[in-house]
Design an enzyme around this catalytic site. Structure first.
Site, PDB file in Angstrom:
ATOM      1  CG  ASP A  68      -2.271   0.629   0.982  1.00 37.21           C
ATOM      2  OD1 ASP A  68      -2.269   1.773   0.494  1.00 37.21           O
ATOM      3  OD2 ASP A  68      -3.320   0.037   1.296  1.00 37.21           O
ATOM      4  CB  SER A 111      -8.846   0.146  -0.331  1.00 36.16           C
ATOM      5  OG  SER A 111      -8.319   0.104  -1.618  1.00 36.16           O
ATOM      6  CG  HIS A 156      -5.227   3.990   0.834  1.00 34.59           C
ATOM      7  ND1 HIS A 156      -4.865   2.687   0.596  1.00 34.59           N
ATOM      8  CD2 HIS A 156      -6.507   4.117   0.385  1.00 34.59           C
ATOM      9  CE1 HIS A 156      -5.870   2.047   0.029  1.00 34.59           C
ATOM     10  NE2 HIS A 156      -6.880   2.889  -0.113  1.00 34.59           N
TER      11      HIS A 156
END
Length: 722
Positions: free
Chosen positions: A191, A414, A232
């Site tokens: 990620d 996600s 994120h």
């Protein structure tokens, strides 16, 4: 459509040339993205440099991976076997390629062993040189990768007490009550990085007691602790394992984590496809010591996708990388993407359907279990019958950790995928030796069906139910088998006669342990003989899917025709026991015709016509589809096949005839209005009508042909076909 030039219609008669098919194809190919770049370069500056990844023949690597996966041994031994076998793979011509790249590349080359591949910085001319070298399979641009951006982000407060309705809805809290919180397990994410000093994550970073290199992979900042400029990756890691003493919002709060910062980290330096390959290779052996395996993660969460048009649809190049890590027992989970609601919006590699569970993608539902409008949909690019995603999890307004030590609500697939990855950690705590196949099959089997009954392209198999997943991990017993997929090569280009190898994938509605024996039969089927009728179907413990251990061998004779449906029966049973299931299936011989055929018959003449621009199509033709050809007074066939050519010039043709070498070619024409069964007109003739579009040709845009054929059989001397 208006055509200013004269349109020529030509009926070509081919008198049985009897030419064998000739196929010429280069082993290597350039990806669509690279071809586009080379086109731009040729227009601007042919000496411009392009960063590329060169993938070599990976068949030997895949073979070694499957050998390791088949070992009946502990997972630690499989990890060692995968690494040592992959490193020992020999690829023909790699020394010459390496030598050339060391001389030609304008940047240091990188070489990978997880799948035979190298990176280089080359000119267009040098790329062409490499494409002709031995064992080169695919050359693609080393393009930037994108993380799957959330649909929305809203700030959230830290909680004095845990308050996660999603964990309750998923049944995770029921596994906690059994003592399964992820203790002793290791999760990994690819990620934007992870904020290693976040209060909900810091104590769980493996780097607290292991080397930095074995706990953090970054092509940008490899010598500093994990960071996350975007937030994120911190959010997705929190959904997997995040917690504080008073606030538990992660699925496996007792697990440890490592991560690869391999997508946009908010820096000017690019992270590319090669970095993803390197990250998967790192995950197989994070500390660089093949004799230690506790550093190898149980699961890798992937919240990224390869840009559209970088690979051709269903390209299997990247699947070899995923197969390698999964052979070592690492479960790979992919977010489906946020580009819905249209069909076929899942990016590669999450959209691949190389096997029923590889790759495993997760879509997003809201807190009422309704699919989110943004959640990417199937089917797979491999086949419109291969449905995607596999399962669903909550992905709307999910609260988790965020950069700066804070918390946020995010929406996206996600957010859904890490719930499933966290459940994998709980399963591995329950059974550390559970295989990747067992775990994925259990997730599928325990899913709560949503949307249309059965698997579909919105919800997959349904909503993951962690409370039931362990019930399916080791359950056994035969029940309601069906054939999931049949694959078989053509016996030749429009030629039926020859040997065909048939592979079958079967699926059980409940988990199965052990092996089944399958045999095929074809009673009273002229033109078909079965040379090898038996194969084994091996289910891993608790598995739902199994391939035939070897192909069934079928011999087809010239008595058959293209498109003929051949009925078979598959008999399944345990070794030395009576059959438990009989499944009927069909194989279509050769290349099926794309439309309908009808035969005009006047009593004196017979002529077969179609709605795809071809005529005759009888025995001994290049493309025998069971037509009658052209016959007079029931005599021998006078026409092997005929075809239609329509054009505005020699370079602008739409055609249904053979190619320039006299070999079979797919017709450019397809039925827009299917060929009628026929009726008598006012002129006393029997008419067949059809409309055809030249959909397979770009030569004449928008071309539609109205075809009308008629036969007259009223008078003895007036029996003809127009």
């Amino acid at each position: 459509m208006t055509i200013k030039k004269l349109v020529l219609f030509s009926l070509l008669l081919a008198a049985g040339l009897g030419l064998a098919p000739k196929v010429e194809a280069s082993w290597s190919e350039l990806s669509p993205g690279l071809e586009a770049s080379l086109t731009d370069v040729s227009k601007i500056n042919p000496d411009s440099l392009i960063d590329v990844v060169i993938f070599l023949d990976f068949d030997n690597s895949v073979s070694q991976v499957k050998k390791s996966a088949a070992l009946k041994s502990l997972r630690a031994d499989k990890v060692k076997s995968v690494i040592s076998n992959l490193k020992s793979v020999s690829v023909s011509g790699i020394d010459n390629l390496r030598s050339y790249l060391n001389r030609a590349s304008a940047a240091p080359i990188r070489e990978f062993w997880i799948t035979p591949s190298l990176t280089a910085r080359l000119t267009a001319e040098q790329i062409n040189v490499v494409s002709d070298m031995e064992s080169v399979r695919l050359i693609t641009e080393d393009a930037l990768l994108n993380y799957i951006e959330p649909v929305d982000i809203k700030a959230a407060a830290s909680m004095a007490t845990s308050n996660s309705v999603q964990l309750v809805d998923l049944g995770v809290t029921q596994l906690w009550s059994r003592g399964l919180t992820g203790a002793g397990r290791l999760v990994c994410s690819f990620d934007t990085g992870v904020e290693s000093d976040h209060p909900a994550l810091s104590s769980k970073w493996r780097g607290n007691h292991a080397s930095l290199a074995s706990s953090w992979y970054s092509p940008v900042t490899p010598n500093s602790p994990p960071t996350d400029k975007i937030g994120h990756g911190t959010h997705t890691m929190g959904i997997m394992i995040g917690s504080t003493p008073t606030d538990t919002f992660g699925v496996a709060p007792a697990a440890e984590w490592i991560t690869g910062g391999v997508v946009d980290q908010g820096r000017s330096l690019a992270v590319t496809l090669a970095d993803i390959v390197a990250a998967f290779q790192w995950a197989l052996n994070p500390d660089g010591n093949i004799n230690t395996t506790d550093d190898v993660p149980d699961v890798i969460l992937n919240s990224w996708g390869i840009p559209k048009n970088m690979f051709t649809p269903c390209d299997s190049t990247f699947s070899a990388v995923i197969e390698a890590v999964e052979a070592a027992g690492i479960v790979t989970i992919f977010a489906a993407g946020n580009e819905g609601p249209n069909p076929m919006t899942i990016r590669s590699p999450a959209d691949l359907a190389v096997t029923p569970t590889n790759t495993f993608s997760v879509g997003a539902v809201d807190n009422n279990r309704v699919v989110a409008s943004f959640s990417s949909r199937g089917p797979s690019s491999c086949n419109p019958t291969d449905m995607k995603p596999e399962v669903m999890a909550p992905g709307v307004s999910i609260r988790s950790s965020y950069k700066g030590g804070g918390y946020s609500f995010m929406s996206g697939s996600s957010m859904a995928a890490p719930y499933v990855a966290g459940i994998v950690a709980l399963i591995r705590q329950y059974d550390p030796e559970a295989t990747v196949s067992q775990i994925k099959n259990a997730l599928i089997a325990s899913a709560i069906d949503l949307g249309p009954t059965g698997e579909d392209n919105d919800y997959g198999y349904g909503f993951v139910d962690a409370s039931k997943v362990l019930d399916y991990l080791n359950a056994a017993g035969p029940s309601d088998f069906k054939i999931e997929r049949i694959t078989y090569p053509l016996t030749g280009i429009a030629t039926i006669e020859g040997t065909s190898e048939v592979e079958i994938l079967i699926r059980s509605s409940v988990p199965v342990n052990g092996e089944l024996i399958g045999s095929i039969s074809a009673e009273k089927l002229p033109g078909v003989s079965i040379q090898d009728a038996e194969a084994t179907f091996s289910f891993a413990g608790g598995g739902l899917f199994a391939y035939s251990s070897q192909p069934f061998i079928i011999e087809l004779s010239s008595a058959l025709y293209n498109g003929q449906r051949l009925p078979f029966t598959l008999e399944l049973g345990y070794p030395n026991e009576a059959a438990i299931e009989m499944i009927e299936f069909e194989i279509v011989a050769g290349i099926a015709p794309p439309g309908i055929m009808e035969t005009h018959s006047t009593g004196a003449l017979e002529l077969t016509v179609s709605d795809f621009g071809q005529y005759g199509l009888g025995p001994e033709s290049n493309y025998n589809t069971g037509g009658r050809g052209l016959r007079y007074r029931e005599g021998s066939n006078l026409l092997y096949e005929a075809g239609l050519i329509v054009g505005t010039g020699v370079d602008q043709l739409s055609s249904s005839v053979r190619d320039s070498a006299g070999q079979f070619a797919v017709s450019d024409f397809r039925p827009a209005t299917p060929l009628s069964t026929g009726s008598y007109g006012l002129d006393g003739g029997f008419h067949h009508t059809a409309r055809m579009n030249a959909v397979n040709s770009t030569a004449i845009s928008g071309l539609t042909i109205l075809q009308e054929t008629v036969n007259f059989d009223t008078y003895e001397d007036n029996r003809f076909v127009i």
